[in-house]
Structure formats: structure tokens, C-alpha cells
Design a protein around this motif. Structure first.
Motif, PDB file in Angstrom:
ATOM      1  N   VAL A 248       1.099  16.249  11.423  1.00 43.48           N
ATOM      2  CA  VAL A 248      -0.286  16.022  11.839  1.00 43.48           C
ATOM      3  C   VAL A 248      -0.919  15.020  10.884  1.00 43.48           C
ATOM      4  CG1 VAL A 248      -2.516  17.059  12.357  1.00 43.48           C
ATOM      5  CG2 VAL A 248      -0.426  18.400  12.684  1.00 43.48           C
ATOM      6  N   GLU A 249      -1.424  13.935  11.442  1.00 40.72           N
ATOM      7  CA  GLU A 249      -2.032  12.876  10.631  1.00 40.72           C
ATOM      8  C   GLU A 249      -3.484  12.681  11.035  1.00 40.72           C
ATOM      9  OE1 GLU A 249      -1.610  10.163   7.478  1.00 40.72           O
ATOM     10  OE2 GLU A 249      -0.158  11.612   8.287  1.00 40.72           O
ATOM     11  N   ASN A 250      -4.398  12.762  10.075  1.00 44.23           N
ATOM     12  CA  ASN A 250      -5.809  12.493  10.348  1.00 44.23           C
ATOM     13  C   ASN A 250      -6.091  11.022  10.087  1.00 44.23           C
ATOM     14  OD1 ASN A 250      -8.725  12.972  10.670  1.00 44.23           O
ATOM     15  ND2 ASN A 250      -8.782  12.537   8.480  1.00 44.23           N
ATOM     16  N   GLN A 251      -6.754  10.365  11.030  1.00 43.83           N
ATOM     17  CA  GLN A 251      -7.121   8.959  10.880  1.00 43.83           C
ATOM     18  C   GLN A 251      -8.633   8.841  10.929  1.00 43.83           C
ATOM     19  OE1 GLN A 251      -5.338   6.669   9.892  1.00 43.83           O
ATOM     20  NE2 GLN A 251      -6.382   4.762  10.355  1.00 43.83           N
ATOM     21  N   SER A 252      -9.247   8.621   9.759  1.00 45.75           N
ATOM     22  CA  SER A 252     -10.698   8.647   9.635  1.00 45.75           C
ATOM     23  C   SER A 252     -11.343   7.267   9.741  1.00 45.75           C
ATOM     24  CB  SER A 252     -11.098   9.295   8.300  1.00 45.75           C
ATOM     25  OG  SER A 252     -10.560   8.552   7.218  1.00 45.75           O
TER      26      SER A 252
ATOM     27  N   ILE B 296       6.556   4.450  11.492  1.00 47.46           N
ATOM     28  CA  ILE B 296       7.220   4.373  10.186  1.00 47.46           C
ATOM     29  C   ILE B 296       7.331   5.768   9.573  1.00 47.46           C
ATOM     30  CG2 ILE B 296       6.985   3.521   7.814  1.00 47.46           C
ATOM     31  CD1 ILE B 296       5.720   0.983   9.018  1.00 47.46           C
ATOM     32  N   TYR B 297       6.237   6.544   9.651  1.00 47.39           N
ATOM     33  CA  TYR B 297       6.288   7.929   9.173  1.00 47.39           C
ATOM     34  C   TYR B 297       7.397   8.691   9.886  1.00 47.39           C
ATOM     35  CZ  TYR B 297       1.686   7.612   6.870  1.00 47.39           C
ATOM     36  OH  TYR B 297       0.639   7.304   6.050  1.00 47.39           O
ATOM     37  N   PHE B 298       7.418   8.566  11.214  1.00 47.90           N
ATOM     38  CA  PHE B 298       8.388   9.291  12.020  1.00 47.90           C
ATOM     39  C   PHE B 298       9.820   8.931  11.612  1.00 47.90           C
ATOM     40  CE2 PHE B 298      11.196   9.776  15.647  1.00 47.90           C
ATOM     41  CZ  PHE B 298      10.843  11.018  16.157  1.00 47.90           C
ATOM     42  N   SER B 299      10.083   7.645  11.496  1.00 48.12           N
ATOM     43  CA  SER B 299      11.451   7.210  11.185  1.00 48.12           C
ATOM     44  C   SER B 299      11.884   7.666   9.798  1.00 48.12           C
ATOM     45  CB  SER B 299      11.562   5.691  11.310  1.00 48.12           C
ATOM     46  OG  SER B 299      10.656   5.040  10.438  1.00 48.12           O
TER      47      SER B 299
ATOM     48  N   GLU C 148       0.832  -1.200   0.000  1.00 50.37           N
ATOM     49  CA  GLU C 148       0.000   0.000   0.000  1.00 50.37           C
ATOM     50  C   GLU C 148       0.868   1.251   0.000  1.00 50.37           C
ATOM     51  OE1 GLU C 148      -2.312  -0.442   3.509  1.00 50.37           O
ATOM     52  OE2 GLU C 148      -3.780  -1.780   2.583  1.00 50.37           O
ATOM     53  N   LYS C 149       0.275   2.340  -0.479  1.00 50.34           N
ATOM     54  CA  LYS C 149       0.961   3.630  -0.475  1.00 50.34           C
ATOM     55  C   LYS C 149       0.239   4.568   0.480  1.00 50.34           C
ATOM     56  CE  LYS C 149       2.966   3.457  -5.119  1.00 50.34           C
ATOM     57  NZ  LYS C 149       3.081   4.126  -6.431  1.00 50.34           N
ATOM     58  N   TYR C 150       1.012   5.304   1.265  1.00 50.14           N
ATOM     59  CA  TYR C 150       0.448   6.251   2.224  1.00 50.14           C
ATOM     60  C   TYR C 150       1.031   7.642   1.991  1.00 50.14           C
ATOM     61  CZ  TYR C 150      -1.074   2.117   4.805  1.00 50.14           C
ATOM     62  OH  TYR C 150      -1.665   0.936   5.173  1.00 50.14           O
ATOM     63  N   ARG C 151       0.177   8.636   2.089  1.00 45.03           N
ATOM     64  CA  ARG C 151       0.609  10.015   1.927  1.00 45.03           C
ATOM     65  C   ARG C 151       0.475  10.743   3.261  1.00 45.03           C
ATOM     66  NH1 ARG C 151       1.333  12.504  -2.751  1.00 45.03           N
ATOM     67  NH2 ARG C 151       0.108  10.928  -3.836  1.00 45.03           N
TER      68      ARG C 151
END
Length: 305
Positions: free
Chosen positions: A75-79, A91-94, A52-55
Motif C-alpha cells: 500500500v503506497e500513499n501518494q500525497s 519499479i517498487y513492484f519489480s 532520489e531515495k524512496y521508502r
């Protein structure tokens, strides 16, 4: 049409970033130097394992008061509910740290409607010792009650009322208090429309409920009444205009498609007629134009009429 939750939240928080931190993280807000703000371009990460790809939703480069070095607020929105979300935040952080090599403040806004305990820690542990304890700052909107925020003169609070905890029986009062907040904020038209559009996306009143709302506003004995009615009427008129414009656009598009279809059919008729005039057999024409022989016969008969 599916709602693009991430786009809506990104636009809202980017427009009112300082107000967002002030509302949910006052201690953090106190340390941020808001005279140095820069919104970074989106980062796209591929999860090879999951395919999967995440933005990344929003990256803000800023400074702390009294310091020269830059920091990044993510800032990440999780809907939707995702049990592996803390791992994804790590993973984003690293990857962000690998690219920017600076301190990063990770924030997650949980905007789904499910009431659950959202973990804000990702850890790697062994019986003989801990390797990692990664934490991020959570905002669980559904656990916040809307009445606790209606006295805040904060545009983020107004917009997010509709994602906080409320019951169906409270919808009319919820929207009335939202309009009251909007009047008090005295924003320019563009920002006012942003908040109205965001709120209306998540809180939809029936026609009967809208009429009840107008009756209740008219019965109010406050100085805000007239401006609230203006907001209701102007938004209704804008909605009708938008609906009319969309209807006209769809009509034009359908007309163009129908015209193209008719034009292609006429062109096919002309081509088949020319082939037939040159003495070509129907089966050969059908093979060349990739149509059943019966269709070719019918087009030739139409030409004869």
C-alpha cells in the motif's frame, strides 16, 4: 511544521488494515485470510537516474483463503501530484518481486487535494507489439464524496472523511458526522485518539466554527449527543494540556540554551583574563580565541567593571 503524510497514513492503515480493504476493495477483502497477517519492515529504494531515495509505505504479508502460499500487499500513499507515479509503482513492484519472489498486490492511495485523472497503468509499447501492461489498484480520495461514507461503521471511513470531497461550508457538518461515527464505533481510547488526531490534522475548524459545532451538537435529539460532547470537551482539554506541555518544554529549552550561551561567555571571559594576566597582547589573545580584537577589549573592560 510540515505534515508527515506518509507516516500518518501508514499508522492509520496498519492499525485498520482489514477495515481498509473492506471499505475500498470488498472483493479483495473476501479472499484474504486475515488470520495470517505480518507487517514487513520498510524497504528503501534508490532511483539512481533521478538521484532520489524512496521508502515503501506499507508491506503486509498474508495468505489467500484456501491457499498455502504467501502473498504481499503493498500500500503506497501518494500525497502530491507526480506524473511519473505509475512508473514508480512498477519499479517498487519489480524490486519487491525480485526480493520476495511471490505474488504482490499493489495499491495506491491518492490523498492529494487536486482533482485529476490519476492513471493506474504503466505500459511499455511499440508499434509492433506491447511489452508490458502493469496495473495497480487505485483509491482516489478526493473523488469520493464524504456523505457517501457516513453510514459506514468503519474507522477508515471516519478518518478519511477529511480527505474526501467536501466544501468549506460543509466543514462543521463534516466534523459533526465524524464525531457521530466515532461514537458508534465504540473504539478503545488509543484507537479513538488515532482517528481524532488524523482527522484533526486535515480538517481544522476556527474557534468560531468549533463553537458553532458545539451548539449544533447540543441541539441534537439523539442518544449520541452526550458522548459527542464528551469527545469535543476531552479533545479540547487534551489540546490545551499538550499546548501547555509544549510551551513549558520550549521555555526550558530556551532557558538551557540561554544558560549555555551565558556560561560559554563567562568561560571566554575567564580565559581572556588569564591570558591578559600572563602579559599576552590583545592581538595575540584575539588570534588564539578566534575573536575580533574589539571583542577582546570589550570582554576585558567588562572584567574591569
Amino acid at each position: 511544521m510540515a505534515i508527515d503524510h506518509d507516516r500518518l497514513f501508514k499508522e492509520l492503515i496498519q492499525t485498520f488494515f482489514e477495515e481498509f480493504l473492506l471499505l475500498f476493495f470488498p472483493d479483495m477483502h473476501e479472499h484474504i485470510d486475515f488470520s495470517h497477517l505480518s507487517f514487513l519492515s520498510e524497504e528503501l529504494f534508490t532511483d539512481v537516474t533521478a538521484g532520489e531515495k524512496y521508502r515503501v509505505d506499507l508491506l503486509v504479508e498474508t495468505k489467500l483463503k484456501g491457499e498455502d502460499g504467501l502473498i504481499i500487499v503493498h500500500v503506497e500513499n501518494q500525497s502530491y501530484v507526480q506524473p511519473s507515479f505509475p512508473e514508480r509503482m512498477f519499479i517498487y513492484f519489480s524490486r519487491l518481486f525480485e526480493k520476495y519472489r511471490t505474488r504482490i498486490v499493489p495499491i495506491a492511495v491518492f490523498s492529494h487535494d487536486t482533482l485529476r485523472e490519476e492513471p493506474s497503468v504503466f505500459s511499455i509499447e511499440f508499434p509492433f507489439g506491447d511489452v508490458l501492461q502493469f496495473r495497480f489498484f487505485p483509491v482516489e480520495l478526493r473523488k469520493k464524496h464524504w456523505r457517501d461514507y457516513i453510514r459506514h461503521d468503519n474507522p477508515i471511513a471516519a478518518a478519511l472523511l477529511g480527505k474526501m470531497g467536501y466544501t468549506e461550508s460543509e466543514k462543521i457538518e463534516l466534523k459533526k458526522e465524524f464525531l457521530r461515527m466515532l461514537v458508534r464505533l465504540e473504539l478503545d481510547e488509543a484507537r479513538q485518539r488515532l482517528l481524532l488526531g488524523f482527522f484533526e490534522t486535515y480538517v481544522k475548524l476556527s474557534e468560531e466554527e468549533e463553537q458553532q459545532l458545539q451548539r449544533e451538537v447540543k441541539e441534537m435529539e439523539t442518544t449520541e449527543k452526550e458522548k459527542m460532547l464528551e469527545l469535543i470537551i476531552s479533545y479540547e482539554q487534551r489540546g490545551r494540556k499538550q499546548g501547555l506541555e509544549e510551551g513549558i518544554k520550549r521555555g526550558i529549552e530556551q532557558g538551557i540554551k540561554q544558560g549555555m550561551k551565558q556560561g560559554m561567555k563567562q568561560g571566554m571571559k575567564q580565559l581572556i583574563r588569564n591570558m591578559a594576566r600572563k602579559g599576552m597582547k590583545v592581538e595575540d589573545i584575539a588570534r588564539l580565541v578566534d575573536l575580533p580584537e574589539q571583542d577582546v577589549w570589550e570582554l576585558l573592560e567588562e572584567q574591569g567593571n
